[in-house]
Design a protein around this motif. Structure first.
Motif, PDB file in Angstrom:
ATOM      1  N   UNK A   1      14.717   7.233  11.911  1.00 24.80           N
ATOM      2  CA  UNK A   1      13.588   6.289  11.930  1.00 24.80           C
ATOM      3  C   UNK A   1      14.025   4.950  11.350  1.00 24.80           C
ATOM      4  N   UNK A   2      14.881   4.282  12.082  1.00 29.57           N
ATOM      5  CA  UNK A   2      15.437   3.022  11.595  1.00 29.57           C
ATOM      6  C   UNK A   2      14.327   1.973  11.463  1.00 29.57           C
ATOM      7  N   UNK A   3      14.347   1.280  10.322  1.00 30.12           N
ATOM      8  CA  UNK A   3      13.377   0.203  10.121  1.00 30.12           C
ATOM      9  C   UNK A   3      12.000   0.705   9.739  1.00 30.12           C
ATOM     10  N   UNK A   4      11.866   2.023   9.543  1.00 30.96           N
ATOM     11  CA  UNK A   4      10.551   2.555   9.186  1.00 30.96           C
ATOM     12  C   UNK A   4      10.466   2.710   7.665  1.00 30.96           C
ATOM     13  N   UNK A   5       9.520   1.993   7.054  1.00 32.06           N
ATOM     14  CA  UNK A   5       9.462   1.961   5.585  1.00 32.06           C
ATOM     15  C   UNK A   5       9.084   3.318   4.995  1.00 32.06           C
ATOM     16  N   UNK A   6       8.251   4.079   5.727  1.00 30.91           N
ATOM     17  CA  UNK A   6       7.849   5.386   5.168  1.00 30.91           C
ATOM     18  C   UNK A   6       9.028   6.341   5.097  1.00 30.91           C
ATOM     19  N   UNK A   7       9.810   6.382   6.182  1.00 32.24           N
ATOM     20  CA  UNK A   7      10.988   7.258   6.186  1.00 32.24           C
ATOM     21  C   UNK A   7      11.950   6.831   5.083  1.00 32.24           C
ATOM     22  N   UNK A   8      12.186   5.521   4.989  1.00 35.63           N
ATOM     23  CA  UNK A   8      13.137   5.020   3.986  1.00 35.63           C
ATOM     24  C   UNK A   8      12.653   5.340   2.572  1.00 35.63           C
ATOM     25  N   UNK A   9      11.334   5.190   2.337  1.00 37.01           N
ATOM     26  CA  UNK A   9      10.818   5.479   0.990  1.00 37.01           C
ATOM     27  C   UNK A   9      11.024   6.939   0.628  1.00 37.01           C
ATOM     28  N   UNK A  10      10.738   7.810   1.583  1.00 38.90           N
ATOM     29  CA  UNK A  10      10.913   9.241   1.310  1.00 38.90           C
ATOM     30  C   UNK A  10      12.371   9.539   0.978  1.00 38.90           C
ATOM     31  N   UNK A  11      13.282   8.956   1.770  1.00 42.76           N
ATOM     32  CA  UNK A  11      14.706   9.203   1.538  1.00 42.76           C
ATOM     33  C   UNK A  11      15.147   8.601   0.208  1.00 42.76           C
ATOM     34  N   UNK A  12      14.688   7.398  -0.073  1.00 42.42           N
ATOM     35  CA  UNK A  12      15.055   6.763  -1.340  1.00 42.42           C
ATOM     36  C   UNK A  12      14.555   7.615  -2.509  1.00 42.42           C
ATOM     37  N   UNK A  13      13.388   8.230  -2.332  1.00 40.87           N
ATOM     38  CA  UNK A  13      12.850   9.105  -3.373  1.00 40.87           C
ATOM     39  C   UNK A  13      13.776  10.290  -3.630  1.00 40.87           C
TER      40      UNK A  13
END
Ligand SMILES: [Zn+2]
Length: 877
Positions: free
Chosen positions: A660-672
């Motif tokens: 999910x490139x560029x998707x903030x929700x996916x990135x937030x979950x992964x960063x978490x």
């Protein structure tokens, strides 16, 4: 030997999932160039019956000195000369005719080009025995490896270990170095006093020399085996002792790693008992030892009764959540029967070693973990082989056209070999399959074998002619490409299933493969009827009388047959299979197909499967499918999937989120996940990489922080480096350079090479500079780094890398590096010719445009002329 898959698996943990395939131009090319000649098993002059090695290891000089004494007889006398293999060994003296290796008359000899030629003092007749004692010394570059600390790696243990297969024993002792001779063996090895030396067979005794501060170990192995299986491993080891029935089972590891050793090797006794039961032949040697060594160049090596294993397989409790050494341990143990007790006569038949060891990994998995895990194991073999077939080359399993034997140790030999045994099992039935294996083993124990021996054992047991089976799967190449379709005639109450074999035919592939297969017909409630049919033609139609159309038609529901399958089915059929198929392998396949269909209804069904299926593999396939659908609903589902308890399922969820490139929700979950960590190293590492793939602006900081985390196999650090390459942030170039330096953890170095290649391929303005930086790595001391360089250069695709690649292809000591380098050279050549081709096409198009323009102009002129002449005509009227 060794298991490329294990190395692949390591490469995967490296964050370098496609270390062995990415970079090379995709597409099938010839296995060998046309000029490569067939190789046949060697002729033998002598029957070598016993080898005694008395050797001393000098760890400072990395040197071996000693005496190799051979007891042998002439096969067809009179024998006046003898030839041994001895590469880069200094031969000091040869004595012939003595008894016990001490006496005997000096014999004249010459040593050149890797051969030691001895003139016997007198001719020996057929069957007459003689002893040849050879005093020698060497500083081997292959065959025997000394490892130890240096300023950059001060904590590396001091060890020495050998690796004979395929033809490297000649680098550390003079011998007849080909599998088609079998001999008993004996090693008397002198090492520093604090060291243990391990070899084949039983320990006869040890003795100490206090003045010289050395210890001597005397091992003796009384079951004849081939020279490549003779081993010596020495170092400071802790020993753990267990038993399997009456067989002593030992693990040797660096002191302090005892718990890790139990975790990695602890199932060995159970495996021995299981293999004894299914083969029906007791474990045949005095003991079974596994020695974990540093810097090993393969996963493992099945030296008779004394396997060498990479110490990379030793792991802590956290890694044990989702990593097991069982496949490696089972593989090398299975070789003790398949490879060591029965040995391929020549390398062309090496699948009799490797296909068996690979299939016995799967059999242990079935015994220990059940049918679904077994099917997953077989699927992994199938996908490995199909990838090699589609993207590299296609060859028959039995194949004697190769440059060096190691080239044969590929996915045709291992994975396809294993799949062929699996199909043989399905053709024969379990009872007759294991009976046949027992006959094959008892009939040929202690002997060399070829494929015909295996076929004969199966034919004698089952009464069936198996010419067609071996012809299509083993001596010919490829596999069937199947298309299935079905239709239901409501009036006649008849279901017709059409099966077509659509692969291209030719001399080298069966035009129609012949095999029994199951067709399962499932109703909406998941009730099934199963029909066994025989496939033998290019096109066949099977009719089934039924009251109403089945909800799902399933061809080969257990995925037993090696094939590709096109079977277009509607969403409802796939959903029925996903919900009801008794085998996880079918449910997983349905999830993946539904992912391609991609409708909201499909997405909902896949979500359910991901959250509720009882097998982790189906959950993982469902997550992967959601990652391909990439809708908001798919993302919602994946975020729910983060709570899945099985780490392998969770890992697939995390990986899918990276799509999910560029998707903030996916990135937030992964960063978490990156910030808080995960119970599993591998989930955490996957999150690091996936976060890089999202190219989120927060990623760089998280990845930089993850670079500092230690983990099993460096898995988190390597994924952070790979993630930075995915991020395309140029700050990562300097980081990758830093991590590529000798002295950094070797796996991080390999990942750094991959990242540098990615940047060089992407950034035109940095390419020359990165390539200059990378070129010296082609001569690196670290084998793993040299192994990675060819595919890295191929990915960059720049002809300036060719000189370094040619050097590797011609001169690297490892055959695998040579092969990768020549593949990379071909790949760059193809890339270049594709560029040239593109250039030519562009020129052609320009020319055509030009021509077109001229034609257009002429046409306009003609039309204008016509109009003029018409108006003249009109006026003249
Ligand atoms: Zn093997």
């Amino acid at each position: 030997m060794h298991k490329p898959r294990f190395l692949d698996q390591l490469a995967m943990e490296l964050g370098d999932r496609d270390a062995f395939s990415v970079g090379f131009a995709r597409g099938r090319r010839a296995f060998q160039p046309q000029h490569v000649e067939a190789k046949w098993a060697r002729d033998r002059d002598a029957n070598i019956k016993h080898i005694k090695l008395e050797v001393r290891l000098d760890f400072d000089a990395k040197k071996i000195t000693g005496t190799a004494t051979h007891r042998l007889s002439a096969i067809a006398g009179p024998l006046v000369r003898l030839e041994f293999d001895a590469t880069e060994l200094e031969i000091r003296a040869v004595r012939a005719g003595g008894d016990g290796g001490d006496g005997g008359e000096p014999a004249s000899f010459e040593s050149c080009d890797g051969k030691l030629r001895i003139a016997l003092p007198r001719a020996i007749g057929t069957g007459e025995e003689i002893e040849i004692a050879i005093d020698y010394a060497g500083q081997p570059r292959r065959g025997l490896y000394f490892v130890g600390p240096d300023p950059e790696y001060p904590n590396k243990p001091r060890q020495a270990w050998t690796q004979g297969e395929d033809e490297d024993s000649r680098y550390w002792f003079p011998c007849y170095d080909y599998p088609n001779n079998r001999t008993t063996s004996e090693i008397v090895a002198t090492v520093p006093e604090q060291f243990t030396a391990i070899s084949n067979g039983a320990l006869v005794g040890t003795s100490d020399d206090a003045a010289a501060k050395t210890r001597t170990f005397h091992w003796r192995h009384d079951v004849p085996h081939s020279a490549y299986l003779i081993t010596l491993a020495a170092g400071e080891f802790a020993m753990i002792e267990e038993r399997a029935g009456t067989v002593p089972v030992t693990y040797y590891v660096a002191p302090g790693r005892e718990d890790d050793a139990r975790r990695a090797f602890g199932n060995t006794p159970k495996m021995i008992e299981f293999f004894e039961r299914v083969i029906g032949v007791p474990y045949p040697y005095a003991k079974y030892a596994q020695v974990a060594v540093s810097d090993f160049i393969f996963g493992g090596m099945e030296n008779t009764s004394a396997t060498t294993q990479t110490d990379s397989t030793l792991h802590d409790a956290r890694a044990h959540l989702d990593f097991k050494s069982d496949p490696l341990v089972a593989h090398e143990l299975a070789h003790q029967w398949w490879g060591d007790l029965l040995t391929c006569r020549d390398w062309a038949h090496a699948w009799l070693n490797e296909g068996f060891a690979t299939y016995f990994e799967a059999l242990w998995c079935e015994e220990n973990l059940g049918a679904d895990e077994f099917a997953w194991n077989v699927r992994q073999d199938r996908e490995g082989y199909l990838d090699e077939d589609a993207n590299h080359y296609r060859r028959p399993i039995v194949c004697n056209r190769y440059r060096t034997p190691i080239e044969l140790f590929d996915r045709h030999l291992y994975e396809k070999g294993s799949l062929v045994l699996h199909m043989l099992r399905r053709v024969s039935g379990d009872d007759l399959f294991f009976k046949s294996l027992n006959l094959y083993c008892t009939r040929h124990r202690g002997a060399n074998v070829i494929t015909q021996d295996l076929q004969r054992a199966f034919e004698d047991t089952t009464g069936r002619n198996l010419d067609f089976f071996f012809d299509q799967w083993v001596y010919k190449e490829g596999h069937p490409e199947i298309e299935v379709s079905s239709s239901f005639d409501d009036k006649k109450k008849l279901l017709s299933v059409t099966v077509k074999q659509t692969h291209k035919t030719g001399d080298t592939i069966a035009s129609a493969f012949s095999f029994p297969v199951t067709i399962a017909l499932m109703d909406a409630q998941g009730r099934e009827t199963r029909h066994r049919v025989e496939i033998k033609d290019r096109e066949q139609v099977f009719n089934f009388v039924m009251d109403k159309a089945p909800k799902a038609v399933r061809f080969d529901p257990e995925h037993d047959i090696l094939k590709t399958l096109k079977h277009k089915r509607g969403r409802e059929a796939l959903e029925t299979e996903l919900r009801h198929a008794p085998e996880a392998i079918g449910r997983g396949a349905a999830a993946r197909e539904l992912g391609v269909e991609g409708s909201p209804q499909a997405s909902a069904a896949i979500r359910d499967a991901m959250l509720t299926d009882k097998f982790w593999g189906v959950q993982a396939d469902a997550a992967t499918a959601l990652g391909t659908i990439r809708t908001a609903a798919a993302l919602d589902a994946l975020l729910e999937g983060l709570k899945l308890p099985h780490p392998k399922a969770r890992r697939a969820v995390v990986r899918a989120l990276g799509n999910f490139r560029g998707d903030a929700r996916a990135a937030s979950a992964l960063a978490g996940i990156v910030a808080t960590g995960d119970a599993s190293y591998f989930v955490e590492a996957e999150a690091v990489l996936a976060l890089g793939k999202t190219r989120d602006e927060r990623a760089f900081a998280h990845l930089s922080e993850a670079l500092g985390r230690d983990s099993y196999l460096e898995v988190i650090r390597t994924h952070a480096i790979a993630g930075m390459a995915e991020l395309r942030d140029e700050r990562a170039i300097d980081i990758a350079r830093e991590f590529s330096a000798y002295g950094r953890p070797p796996r991080a170095r390999v990942a750094a090479v991959g990242a540098l290649a990615r940047f060089a391929a992407l950034k035109d303005n940095r390419r020359a500079e990165i390539l200059d930086f990378m070129t010296p790595l082609a001569d690196d001391r670290e084998f793993m780094v040299r192994m990675r360089i060819p595919s890295a250069f191929a990915e960059i695709g720049d002809p300036r890398a060719l000189p370094a690649l040619r050097r590797l292809a011609d001169r690297d000591l490892d055959g695998r590096v040579q092969r990768h380098a020549s593949d990379a050279i071909a790949s760059i050549g193809e890339g270049r010719s594709r560029v040239e081709e593109g250039q030519r096409l562009r020129e052609d198009i320009d020319k055509l445009r030009d021509d077109n323009k001229k034609l257009q102009e002429r046409l306009e002129k003609v039309e204008a002329l016509a109009r003029t002449s018409q108006s003249i005509k009109a006026k003249s009227k």
